[in-house]
Design an enzyme around this catalytic site. Structure first.
Site, mmCIF file in Angstrom:
data_model
loop_
_atom_site.group_PDB
_atom_site.id
_atom_site.type_symbol
_atom_site.label_atom_id
_atom_site.label_comp_id
_atom_site.label_asym_id
_atom_site.label_seq_id
_atom_site.Cartn_x
_atom_site.Cartn_y
_atom_site.Cartn_z
ATOM 1 N N CYS A 82 0.775 -1.326 0.087
ATOM 2 C CA CYS A 82 0.144 0.065 -0.234
ATOM 3 C C CYS A 82 0.787 0.919 0.220
ATOM 4 C CB CYS A 82 -1.013 -0.170 1.300
ATOM 5 S SG CYS A 82 -0.497 0.074 2.971
ATOM 6 N N HIS A 120 -2.242 1.171 7.144
ATOM 7 C CA HIS A 120 -2.844 1.291 5.695
ATOM 8 C C HIS A 120 -2.782 2.332 5.020
ATOM 9 C CE1 HIS A 120 -4.216 -0.036 2.120
ATOM 10 N NE2 HIS A 120 -5.514 0.533 2.198
ATOM 11 N N ASP A 137 -7.309 3.947 -3.802
ATOM 12 C CA ASP A 137 -6.257 3.575 -2.465
ATOM 13 C C ASP A 137 -6.020 2.569 -3.832
ATOM 14 O OD1 ASP A 137 -5.445 2.017 -1.476
ATOM 15 O OD2 ASP A 137 -6.825 1.011 0.193
#
Length: 291
Positions: A82, A120, A137
């Site tokens: 991420c 995250h 995302d």
């Protein structure tokens, strides 16, 4: 959205080889910072650049400067997790004239796993068209493959056949928080939450250091890779290969460790050189020594 001027608060878009990145994901056409451009960029990045943690398993550090990320994910045609995917994407958006704010999130693996650290990364993005804000995302591994407008809604979103639900509210301490739910073989699950507090590159470096070095992080114990498409999601977790479909069905099978380099290449578009492939197969993983 105001644009910060101090480099500590920006995403180093000036260091990016924009043409090489756009060629990597197959983007062509108008580069104006519009909603249509944002949608196309999110879709192409999410479905082209895989999620993977192989640098950690191979004993190398995860580097978040733009030049290192583009060398790995663009020139070497690898993937990232991420912090890598979203930090690179933030540099791209910044370079194109979008407004970008990093946000921090928490991952929820199952319904009863308790509160995990905020490790995250997600992005809040604004376009030049209007005042709407969008959740992006590209580094979760299983979508969404479009930006989602950050506005209160009770409705379900279907994106490429996959079902999501965004909830905006407050946590038990009153902090503003969003939750993104996914529909899968286990029904509706809250997979991640995020707060509206801005996160900067240095914050991402701290979070990335934890997940790439801590013995409590799953990324330090075994290889993990994901590839997401409109019709299927592939997940490699150690030597377990999961395949899931938008309707909630799927299958799971164990694979031979010796077959991992071929699986990574054919299923995840990750081609390792001979030395890395041999090391991945033959060296012990930390998960091998755990009871």
């Amino acid at each position: 959205m105001s644009t910060p001027t101090h480099p500590s608060y920006r995403w180093s878009g000036e260091d990016l080889d924009l043409d090489a990145y756009l060629a990597r994901i197959g983007f062509e056409g108008d580069r104006a910072p519009t909603v249509a451009t944002l949608r196309r960029l999110v879709y192409l990045h999410t479905t082209t650049i895989p999620f993977e943690n192989l640098e950690i398993v191979l004993g190398r550090p995860v580097l978040l400067d733009v030049k290192s990320m583009q060398d790995k994910m663009v020139r070497q045609r690898r993937g990232g997790y991420c912090y890598e995917n979203n930090a690179l994407f933030a540099a791209v958006l910044e370079r194109l004239g979008f407004g970008v704010i990093g946000l921090g999130g928490r991952i929820f693996i199952g319904p009863d796993n308790g509160l995990l650290p905020a490790t995250h990364a997600v992005l809040r993005v604004a376009t030049a068209e209007d005042d709407r804000a969008w959740l992006c995302d590209v580094g979760f591994g299983s979508g969404p493959m479009e930006p989602i407008e950050l506005t209160p809604s009770d409705g379900e979103l279907t994106i490429g056949g996959w079902r999501f639900r965004l909830e905006l509210g407050a946590d038990e301490l009153g902090a503003q928080v969003g939750a993104l739910h996914h529909f899968s073989r286990n029904g509706w699950l809250n997979r991640r939450t995020f707060t509206m507090t801005p996160q900067y590159r240095i914050d991402y470096e701290v979070g990335s250091h934890y997940v790439s070095t801590s013995s409590h992080s799953p990324f330090t114990t075994r290889p993990i890779a994901q590839k997401f498409h409109p019709e299927v999601h592939h997940l490699l977790d150690g030597v377990t290969l999961n395949t899931q479909y938008p309707d909630g069905t799927g299958e799971t099978r164990d694979v031979d460790r010796a077959d991992l380099p071929e699986i990574l290449s054919e299923t995840f578009d990750i081609d390792l050189d001979d030395a890395d492939a041999t090391q991945l197969v033959e060296q012990p993983w930390p998960a091998d020594q755990r009871p």
